[in-house]
Scaffold this motif. Structure first.
Motif, PDB file in Angstrom:
ATOM      1  N   TYR A  81       0.842  -1.194   0.000  1.00  0.00           N
ATOM      2  CA  TYR A  81       0.000   0.000   0.000  1.00  0.00           C
ATOM      3  C   TYR A  81       0.880   1.248   0.000  1.00  0.00           C
ATOM      4  CZ  TYR A  81      -3.441   3.483   1.413  1.00  0.00           C
ATOM      5  OH  TYR A  81      -4.251   4.597   1.470  1.00  0.00           O
ATOM      6  N   GLY A  82       0.490   2.232  -0.768  1.00  0.00           N
ATOM      7  CA  GLY A  82       1.196   3.497  -0.801  1.00  0.00           C
ATOM      8  C   GLY A  82       2.324   3.534  -1.814  1.00  0.00           C
ATOM      9  N   THR A  83       2.408   2.486  -2.628  1.00  0.00           N
ATOM     10  CA  THR A  83       3.420   2.433  -3.674  1.00  0.00           C
ATOM     11  C   THR A  83       2.736   2.596  -5.020  1.00  0.00           C
ATOM     12  OG1 THR A  83       4.737   0.907  -2.343  1.00  0.00           O
ATOM     13  CG2 THR A  83       5.254   1.022  -4.681  1.00  0.00           C
ATOM     14  N   CYS A  84       3.254   3.481  -5.844  1.00  0.00           N
ATOM     15  CA  CYS A  84       2.691   3.729  -7.167  1.00  0.00           C
ATOM     16  C   CYS A  84       2.778   2.450  -7.999  1.00  0.00           C
ATOM     17  CB  CYS A  84       3.447   4.862  -7.850  1.00  0.00           C
ATOM     18  SG  CYS A  84       2.868   5.225  -9.519  1.00  0.00           S
ATOM     19  N   THR A  85       1.649   2.045  -8.562  1.00  0.00           N
ATOM     20  CA  THR A  85       1.620   0.816  -9.352  1.00  0.00           C
ATOM     21  C   THR A  85       2.281   0.990 -10.715  1.00  0.00           C
ATOM     22  OG1 THR A  85      -0.593   1.340 -10.172  1.00  0.00           O
ATOM     23  CG2 THR A  85      -0.454  -0.081  -8.220  1.00  0.00           C
ATOM     24  N   SER A  86       2.577   2.224 -11.090  1.00  0.00           N
ATOM     25  CA  SER A  86       3.207   2.471 -12.384  1.00  0.00           C
ATOM     26  C   SER A  86       4.733   2.575 -12.270  1.00  0.00           C
ATOM     27  CB  SER A  86       2.634   3.739 -13.009  1.00  0.00           C
ATOM     28  OG  SER A  86       3.213   3.979 -14.266  1.00  0.00           O
ATOM     29  N   CYS A  87       5.204   3.457 -11.392  1.00  0.00           N
ATOM     30  CA  CYS A  87       6.655   3.703 -11.311  1.00  0.00           C
ATOM     31  C   CYS A  87       7.315   3.060 -10.100  1.00  0.00           C
ATOM     32  CB  CYS A  87       6.937   5.199 -11.327  1.00  0.00           C
ATOM     33  SG  CYS A  87       6.446   6.064  -9.820  1.00  0.00           S
ATOM     34  N   GLY A  88       6.510   2.616  -9.138  1.00  0.00           N
ATOM     35  CA  GLY A  88       7.071   1.972  -7.952  1.00  0.00           C
ATOM     36  C   GLY A  88       7.510   2.921  -6.858  1.00  0.00           C
ATOM     37  N   GLU A  89       7.381   4.227  -7.097  1.00  0.00           N
ATOM     38  CA  GLU A  89       7.740   5.212  -6.072  1.00  0.00           C
ATOM     39  C   GLU A  89       6.660   5.256  -4.996  1.00  0.00           C
ATOM     40  OE1 GLU A  89      10.564   7.186  -5.941  1.00  0.00           O
ATOM     41  OE2 GLU A  89      11.271   5.980  -7.642  1.00  0.00           O
ATOM     42  N   GLU A  90       7.053   5.763  -3.826  1.00  0.00           N
ATOM     43  CA  GLU A  90       6.094   5.896  -2.735  1.00  0.00           C
ATOM     44  C   GLU A  90       5.135   7.056  -3.031  1.00  0.00           C
ATOM     45  OE1 GLU A  90       6.114   6.677   2.043  1.00  0.00           O
ATOM     46  OE2 GLU A  90       7.729   5.484   1.173  1.00  0.00           O
ATOM     47  N   ILE A  91       3.851   6.814  -2.820  1.00  0.00           N
ATOM     48  CA  ILE A  91       2.840   7.865  -3.008  1.00  0.00           C
ATOM     49  C   ILE A  91       2.884   8.753  -1.767  1.00  0.00           C
ATOM     50  CG2 ILE A  91       0.384   8.357  -3.276  1.00  0.00           C
ATOM     51  CD1 ILE A  91       0.130   5.571  -4.608  1.00  0.00           C
ATOM     52  N   PRO A  92       2.975  10.065  -1.935  1.00  0.00           N
ATOM     53  CA  PRO A  92       3.039  10.957  -0.772  1.00  0.00           C
ATOM     54  C   PRO A  92       1.828  10.783   0.155  1.00  0.00           C
ATOM     55  CG  PRO A  92       3.559  12.164  -2.778  1.00  0.00           C
ATOM     56  CD  PRO A  92       3.070  10.808  -3.198  1.00  0.00           C
ATOM     57  N   GLU A  93       2.103  10.867   1.436  1.00  0.00           N
ATOM     58  CA  GLU A  93       1.058  10.695   2.447  1.00  0.00           C
ATOM     59  C   GLU A  93      -0.073  11.705   2.268  1.00  0.00           C
ATOM     60  OE1 GLU A  93       0.859  11.120   7.226  1.00  0.00           O
ATOM     61  OE2 GLU A  93       2.629  10.116   6.415  1.00  0.00           O
ATOM     62  N   ALA A  94       0.260  12.922   1.873  1.00  0.00           N
ATOM     63  CA  ALA A  94      -0.764  13.953   1.666  1.00  0.00           C
ATOM     64  C   ALA A  94      -1.758  13.511   0.594  1.00  0.00           C
ATOM     65  CB  ALA A  94      -0.115  15.273   1.280  1.00  0.00           C
ATOM     66  N   ARG A  95      -1.260  12.882  -0.453  1.00  0.00           N
ATOM     67  CA  ARG A  95      -2.154  12.381  -1.518  1.00  0.00           C
ATOM     68  C   ARG A  95      -3.037  11.270  -0.986  1.00  0.00           C
ATOM     69  NH1 ARG A  95      -3.950  11.792  -6.433  1.00  0.00           N
ATOM     70  NH2 ARG A  95      -3.769   9.892  -7.668  1.00  0.00           N
ATOM     71  N   LEU A  96      -2.449  10.363  -0.214  1.00  0.00           N
ATOM     72  CA  LEU A  96      -3.228   9.252   0.318  1.00  0.00           C
ATOM     73  C   LEU A  96      -4.289   9.726   1.309  1.00  0.00           C
ATOM     74  CD1 LEU A  96      -0.422   6.590   0.760  1.00  0.00           C
ATOM     75  CD2 LEU A  96      -2.262   6.579  -0.936  1.00  0.00           C
ATOM     76  N   LYS A  97      -4.004  10.806   2.033  1.00  0.00           N
ATOM     77  CA  LYS A  97      -5.009  11.342   2.954  1.00  0.00           C
ATOM     78  C   LYS A  97      -6.212  11.882   2.181  1.00  0.00           C
ATOM     79  CE  LYS A  97      -2.303  12.310   7.012  1.00  0.00           C
ATOM     80  NZ  LYS A  97      -1.826  13.309   7.967  1.00  0.00           N
ATOM     81  N   LEU A  98      -5.942  12.507   1.033  1.00  0.00           N
ATOM     82  CA  LEU A  98      -7.027  13.038   0.213  1.00  0.00           C
ATOM     83  C   LEU A  98      -7.740  11.950  -0.570  1.00  0.00           C
ATOM     84  CD1 LEU A  98      -5.336  16.255  -1.182  1.00  0.00           C
ATOM     85  CD2 LEU A  98      -7.156  16.122   0.521  1.00  0.00           C
ATOM     86  N   ARG A  99      -6.979  10.946  -0.999  1.00  0.00           N
ATOM     87  CA  ARG A  99      -7.523   9.862  -1.830  1.00  0.00           C
ATOM     88  C   ARG A  99      -6.887   8.550  -1.371  1.00  0.00           C
ATOM     89  NH1 ARG A  99     -11.362   8.581  -5.161  1.00  0.00           N
ATOM     90  NH2 ARG A  99     -10.840   7.340  -6.977  1.00  0.00           N
ATOM     91  N   PRO A 100      -7.441   7.946  -0.308  1.00  0.00           N
ATOM     92  CA  PRO A 100      -6.832   6.739   0.260  1.00  0.00           C
ATOM     93  C   PRO A 100      -6.768   5.553  -0.703  1.00  0.00           C
ATOM     94  CG  PRO A 100      -8.567   7.571   1.698  1.00  0.00           C
ATOM     95  CD  PRO A 100      -8.596   8.384   0.455  1.00  0.00           C
TER      96      PRO A 100
END
Length: 121
Positions: A81-100
């Motif tokens: 969870y929290g890993t971009c399915t395209s590039c593999g980078e970590e998705i920023p927490e701020a983005r996940l808070k807005l769009r879990p």
């Protein structure tokens, strides 16, 4: 991602899932269609049909969101969870808070939207 943050996102996702399921239960208790005898004229019938269409469309969106929530919960369990399915980078927490249920980082999401826009034109 830290275990505490994962637990926080898991709680958020589970609450959203519960809310959607409660809404679905309420919707199942209501009628989608009024009997024609209950509608005095054609305008009321047209309005009823339009309302029915919007309700069905809304339920489709709810179902899609529910599937995304389930997928996110599975990712939490799998540790991805929290890993971009395209590039593999970590998705920023701020983005996940807005769009879990986000599966893409901002950069990859913007690229996806640009590609979709090209196909529409």
């Amino acid at each position: 991602m830290e275990k505490a943050k994962l637990a926080e996102f898991k709680a958020i996702l589970e609450e959203k899932r519960r809310d959607l399921l409660v809404q679905a239960q309420r919707a199942l208790g209501g009628d989608l269609i009024m009997a024609k005898e209950e509608l005095p004229d054609e305008m009321d019938l047209a309005t009823s049909e339009y309302d029915r269409f919007l309700t069905i469309r809304f339920r489709g969106r709810e179902r899609t969101l529910l599937n995304k929530i389930e997928k996110s919960l599975m990712q939490i369990g799998a540790g991805s969870y929290g890993t971009c399915t395209s590039c593999g980078e970590e998705i920023p927490e701020a983005r996940l808070k807005l769009r879990p249920v986000a599966e893409l980082c901002i950069r990859c999401k913007e690229e996806q939207e640009q590609k979709e826009k090209q196909y529409k034109d």
